[in-house]
Design an enzyme around this catalytic site. Structure first.
Site, PDB file in Angstrom:
ATOM      1  CE  LYS A  22     -14.973  -5.427  -6.607  1.00  0.00           C
ATOM      2  NZ  LYS A  22     -14.367  -4.417  -5.758  1.00  0.00           N
ATOM      3  CG  ASN A  23     -13.121  -1.935  -8.763  1.00  0.00           C
ATOM      4  OD1 ASN A  23     -13.733  -2.419  -7.812  1.00  0.00           O
ATOM      5  ND2 ASN A  23     -11.933  -2.363  -9.150  1.00  0.00           N
ATOM      6  NE  ARG A  92      -7.922  -1.105   1.791  1.00  0.00           N
ATOM      7  CZ  ARG A  92      -7.779   0.092   1.269  1.00  0.00           C
ATOM      8  NH1 ARG A  92      -8.578   0.486   0.319  1.00  0.00           N
ATOM      9  NH2 ARG A  92      -6.837   0.900   1.699  1.00  0.00           N
ATOM     10  CB  CYS A 116      -7.734  -6.126   2.097  1.00  0.00           C
ATOM     11  SG  CYS A 116      -8.130  -7.145   0.717  1.00  0.00           S
ATOM     12  NE  ARG A 121      -6.562  -2.929  -1.142  1.00  0.00           N
ATOM     13  CZ  ARG A 121      -7.649  -3.303  -1.818  1.00  0.00           C
ATOM     14  NH1 ARG A 121      -8.272  -4.404  -1.503  1.00  0.00           N
ATOM     15  NH2 ARG A 121      -8.097  -2.582  -2.809  1.00  0.00           N
ATOM     16  N   PRO A 122      -2.560   0.694   2.709  1.00  0.00           N
ATOM     17  CG  PRO A 122      -0.566   1.853   2.324  1.00  0.00           C
ATOM     18  CD  PRO A 122      -1.279   0.565   2.008  1.00  0.00           C
ATOM     19  CB  ILE A 123      -6.214   5.022   3.812  1.00  0.00           C
ATOM     20  CG1 ILE A 123      -6.148   5.018   5.339  1.00  0.00           C
ATOM     21  CG2 ILE A 123      -7.016   3.855   3.296  1.00  0.00           C
ATOM     22  CD1 ILE A 123      -7.493   5.349   5.981  1.00  0.00           C
ATOM     23  CG  ASP A 124       0.047   6.552   2.881  1.00  0.00           C
ATOM     24  OD1 ASP A 124      -0.625   5.631   2.357  1.00  0.00           O
ATOM     25  OD2 ASP A 124       1.177   6.864   2.464  1.00  0.00           O
ATOM     26  CG  LEU A 125      -0.826   7.908  -1.100  1.00  0.00           C
ATOM     27  CD1 LEU A 125      -0.711   7.165  -2.423  1.00  0.00           C
ATOM     28  CD2 LEU A 125       0.257   8.979  -1.002  1.00  0.00           C
ATOM     29  CG  ASP A 304      -8.580  -5.651  -9.677  1.00  0.00           C
ATOM     30  OD1 ASP A 304      -7.769  -5.844  -8.756  1.00  0.00           O
ATOM     31  OD2 ASP A 304      -9.482  -4.789  -9.623  1.00  0.00           O
ATOM     32  CB  ILE A 326      -0.662  -3.195  -7.891  1.00  0.00           C
ATOM     33  CG1 ILE A 326      -0.484  -2.968  -9.393  1.00  0.00           C
ATOM     34  CG2 ILE A 326      -1.581  -2.138  -7.257  1.00  0.00           C
ATOM     35  CD1 ILE A 326      -0.163  -1.586  -9.828  1.00  0.00           C
ATOM     36  NE  ARG A 396     -15.605  -7.969  -1.324  1.00  0.00           N
ATOM     37  CZ  ARG A 396     -14.360  -7.802  -1.798  1.00  0.00           C
ATOM     38  NH1 ARG A 396     -13.460  -8.724  -1.656  1.00  0.00           N
ATOM     39  NH2 ARG A 396     -14.024  -6.681  -2.389  1.00  0.00           N
TER      40      ARG A 396
END
Ligand code: UD1
Length: 415
Positions: A22-23, A92, A116, A121-125, A304, A326, A396
């Site tokens: 999936k990933n 996401r 989530c 789960r920020p997206i700053d990076l 995971d 994590i 999912r």
């Protein structure tokens, strides 16, 4: 609403073939946008997240076909650069389209994917990296990311984020000059993405190491790629064999990716034999507790696989300690495991699992994908009937989890 009904107590035996990852497939599908032509992707797992990604690609103007585990994407004409909010909210990891759509069209409009179940789960990076490549990013309810002339540069990630590494790689494919990502994530799925990008004619080097170098290219070409096997699904089936005292063989796996998990299962008393792309795991009647499982970026123990391993430790002899480093909210399965009779104490990121002789069936609720899989595993060993609600989370990310477990002898039905 569907649920899994499991009657525990069966020992799992037999063989299964593990699905594509999936990933890996999600960023690869996002990457097809970069190619103004046809991408053929094989070993695509039938997952709800894949369906969502294909729906997004169609909304953006791609022609998409999905048959017999093969997806064909024709991205010759992109007609929209707006990712519909309803689809962003559903998955996401649609955030990885930022880099590819920006690289292809020079502008992306999308919504913030939001927190989530497993953490903020920020997206700053992601955004910092895209800005460093020359994009202008504005956030007014929506994220608007613009940059027609991205330029290669050196980017030092504050943390080896998987998604940020992928987004920067994707945006850098068509950027002018060379991009270097330092402290890049080293996950095998990033190596697979590099393989796909290079099959299209991109020039990406170093994935799997802490430094990735991308030489910008003007054009890409049609390509074909086979998605790597899902190491987390493989780990889930190994944990299922372990918790039931079973003996199963996994086919079509990449043994090297599984070392962090095989090492811990051996510590718990399992015998694991491997050759090339196969593995045989034989579990003892009762597992031994594992001293410590600390989740870390690859090649550390994967976050995971933490919930599934915790489910296996609930009935092990002795006390196991888990440290989740994590995601800050990745223990949502614990309250549910306790309903089944597990003895688990949590303090912040530390969970102490005292193995009990038996679990008992109950109604429990999956609140996220891997936590849901953990509840199914606990149900396999719990006495009586366990019902797991929230199957939509599990679907999912697993291709026919229930059917595969059934083929190994589990008493599990979808109701
Ligand atoms: C990916 C995987 C997910 C896996 C995770 C860690 C996909 C689709 N998902 O998620 O299954 O659990 O890697 O192996 O591949 N962070 C920031 N700022 C950012 C980005 C991340 O602070 O901009 C933090 C996160 O909050 C988290 C940590 O970095 O604490 C790791 O996140 P990241 O590696 O980005 O995970 P994902 O790409 O979201």
């Amino acid at each position: 609403m569907s649920l899994y009904r499991i009657t525990g107590g069966n020992r799992l035996t037999g063989n299964i073939k593990v699905e594509g990852a999936k990933n890996a497939v999600l960023p690869i599908l996002a990457a097809t946008i970069l190619n103004e032509g046809i991408s053929v992707i094989e070993n695509v797992p039938a997952l709800n997240d894949v369906v969502t990604m294909l729906e997004i690609l169609k909304k953006l103007g791609c022609r998409v076909e999905y048959r017999d585990k093969t997806v064909v994407v024709d991205s010759s004409s992109i007609t929209s650069n707006e990712i519909p909010t309803v689809l962003v909210k559903r998955m996401r990891s649609s955030i990885v389209l930022l880099g590819s759509l920006l690289g292809r069209t020079g502008k992306v409009i999308t919504s913030y994917p939001g927190g989530c179940a497993i953490g903020v789960r920020p997206i700053d990076l992601h955004l910092k990296g895209l800005r460093q490549l020359g994009a202008n990013v504005e956030m007014h309810g929506q994220i608007i990311c613009e940059g027609k002339d991205l330029k290669g540069t050196e980017i030092q990630l504050d943390y080896p984020s998987v998604g940020a590494t992928e987004n920067i790689m994707l945006a850098a494919v068509h950027a002018k000059g060379e991009t270097v990502i330092r402290n890049a994530a080293k996950e095998p799925e990033i190596v697979d993405l590099q393989g796909f990008l290079n099959a299209m004619g991109a020039r990406v080097f170093g994935a799997g190491n802490h430094m990735i170098r991308i030489e910008g290219v003007k054009e890409l070409h049609d390509c074909r790629h086979t998605v790597m096997t899902d190491r987390i699904a493989a780990g889930t089936y190994m944990a299922a064999a372990a918790v039931t005292g079973g003996e199963i063989s996994l086919e079509n796996i990449l043994v090297d990716h599984l070392h962090p998990i095989t090492d811990k299962l051996r510590e718990s008393g399992c015998i694991i034999k491997t050759n090339c792309s196969n593995m045989r795991i034989t579990a003892p009647k009762r597992l031994k507790a594992i001293d410590l499982i600390r989740t870390l970026p690859y090649p550390g123990f994967p976050t995971d696989a933490q919930p599934q391993m915790m489910a296996a430790m609930c009935t092990a002899a002795g006390t196991s300690i888990f440290v989740e480093t994590i995601f800050e909210n990745r223990y949502r399965h614990i309250d549910e495991l306790i309903k089944l009779g597990a003895d688990i104490k949590v303090d912040g990121r530390i969970a102490v699992v005292r193995g009990v002789p038996r679990l008992s069936g109950a109604l429990v609720t999956a609140k996220d994908l891997r936590g849901g899989a953990a509840l199914v595993l606990a149900g396999l060993v719990a006495e009586g009937v366990t019902e797991v609600e929230g199957v939509e989370h599990i679907d999912r990310g697993y291709e026919d989890l229930g059917e595969k477990l059934k083929s190994l002898g589990a008493d599990i039905i979808m109701v």
